[in-house]
Design a protein around this motif. Structure first.
Motif, PDB file in Angstrom:
ATOM      1  N   PRO A  35       0.746  -1.259  -0.142  1.00  0.00           N
ATOM      2  CA  PRO A  35       0.184   0.256  -0.100  1.00  0.00           C
ATOM      3  C   PRO A  35       0.726   1.322  -0.034  1.00  0.00           C
ATOM      4  O   PRO A  35       0.242   2.344  -0.029  1.00  0.00           O
ATOM      5  N   ASP A  36       1.963   1.216   0.174  1.00  0.00           N
ATOM      6  CA  ASP A  36       2.935   2.217   0.269  1.00  0.00           C
ATOM      7  C   ASP A  36       4.118   2.461  -0.678  1.00  0.00           C
ATOM      8  O   ASP A  36       5.242   2.448  -0.167  1.00  0.00           O
ATOM      9  N   VAL A  37       3.841   2.579  -1.798  1.00  0.00           N
ATOM     10  CA  VAL A  37       4.639   2.442  -3.115  1.00  0.00           C
ATOM     11  C   VAL A  37       4.505   3.825  -3.966  1.00  0.00           C
ATOM     12  O   VAL A  37       3.186   3.947  -4.524  1.00  0.00           O
ATOM     13  N   LEU A  38       5.231   4.769  -4.107  1.00  0.00           N
ATOM     14  CA  LEU A  38       5.192   5.717  -5.009  1.00  0.00           C
ATOM     15  C   LEU A  38       6.383   5.709  -6.051  1.00  0.00           C
ATOM     16  O   LEU A  38       7.456   6.006  -5.846  1.00  0.00           O
ATOM     17  N   PRO A  39       5.940   5.199  -7.333  1.00  0.00           N
ATOM     18  CA  PRO A  39       7.043   5.193  -8.288  1.00  0.00           C
ATOM     19  C   PRO A  39       7.282   6.600  -9.027  1.00  0.00           C
ATOM     20  O   PRO A  39       6.715   7.081  -9.896  1.00  0.00           O
ATOM     21  N   VAL A  40       8.177   7.194  -8.412  1.00  0.00           N
ATOM     22  CA  VAL A  40       8.688   8.576  -8.639  1.00  0.00           C
ATOM     23  C   VAL A  40       9.379   8.783  -9.915  1.00  0.00           C
ATOM     24  O   VAL A  40       9.200  10.105 -10.427  1.00  0.00           O
ATOM     25  N   ASP A  41       9.705   7.853 -10.586  1.00  0.00           N
ATOM     26  CA  ASP A  41      10.307   7.779 -11.940  1.00  0.00           C
ATOM     27  C   ASP A  41       9.370   7.539 -12.964  1.00  0.00           C
ATOM     28  O   ASP A  41       9.571   7.770 -14.147  1.00  0.00           O
ATOM     29  N   ASP A  42       8.131   7.468 -12.851  1.00  0.00           N
ATOM     30  CA  ASP A  42       7.017   6.931 -13.787  1.00  0.00           C
ATOM     31  C   ASP A  42       6.347   8.188 -14.321  1.00  0.00           C
ATOM     32  O   ASP A  42       6.056   9.221 -13.604  1.00  0.00           O
ATOM     33  N   PHE A  43       6.383   8.197 -15.485  1.00  0.00           N
ATOM     34  CA  PHE A  43       6.082   9.459 -16.323  1.00  0.00           C
ATOM     35  C   PHE A  43       4.508   9.810 -15.954  1.00  0.00           C
ATOM     36  O   PHE A  43       4.194  10.674 -15.855  1.00  0.00           O
ATOM     37  N   GLY A  44       3.757   8.672 -15.895  1.00  0.00           N
ATOM     38  CA  GLY A  44       2.312   8.860 -15.692  1.00  0.00           C
ATOM     39  C   GLY A  44       2.010   9.540 -14.347  1.00  0.00           C
ATOM     40  O   GLY A  44       1.245  10.474 -14.283  1.00  0.00           O
ATOM     41  N   VAL A  45       2.570   9.204 -13.534  1.00  0.00           N
ATOM     42  CA  VAL A  45       2.563   9.757 -12.058  1.00  0.00           C
ATOM     43  C   VAL A  45       3.009  10.948 -11.943  1.00  0.00           C
ATOM     44  O   VAL A  45       2.449  11.960 -11.583  1.00  0.00           O
ATOM     45  N   ARG A  46       4.258  11.291 -12.712  1.00  0.00           N
ATOM     46  CA  ARG A  46       4.739  12.837 -12.559  1.00  0.00           C
ATOM     47  C   ARG A  46       3.945  13.616 -13.434  1.00  0.00           C
ATOM     48  O   ARG A  46       3.745  14.667 -12.990  1.00  0.00           O
TER      49      ARG A  46
END
Length: 79
Positions: free
Chosen positions: A10-21
Motif C-alpha cells: 500500500p505504500d509505493v510511490l513510483p517517482v520515476d514513472d512518467f504517468g505519475v509525474r
C-alpha cells in the motif's frame, strides 16, 4: 508495479514513472513535470497510502489525455 499490483503493497510511490509525474503536474497546476526528488518529498505526506495516490495520479493523466482527444462538455456552435 510488481510491488503495487502483485504483492499488494500500500505504500509505493513510483517517482520515476512518467504517468505519475504528469498526473502530479496536472493535479497541482505545475508548469512542468516535477523531478523524482521533488515528487518523493511531496509524496511523503501521503504515507502510508502512496500506492493509492499513485493510482489517482495515473487517472488524472489518463483523463487529461482523453479530454484532448474527445473534449467533454457542450459542443461549440459554429456559424
Amino acid at each position: 508495479m510488481l510491488l503495487m499490483f502483485r504483492l499488494g503493497r500500500p505504500d509505493v510511490l513510483p517517482v520515476d514513472d512518467f504517468g505519475v509525474r504528469k498526473g502530479f503536474a496536472i493535479a497541482f497546476n505545475k508548469g512542468e513535470l516535477p523531478s523524482p526528488k521533488e515528487l518523493a518529498a511531496y509524496g511523503a505526506r501521503w504515507q502510508p497510502y502512496r500506492t493509492v495516490a499513485s493510482w489517482y495520479l495515473w487517472r488524472v493523466a489518463e483523463r487529461a489525455s482523453a479530454r484532448k482527444v474527445m473534449p467533454m462538455g457542450p459542443a461549440e456552435e459554429t456559424s
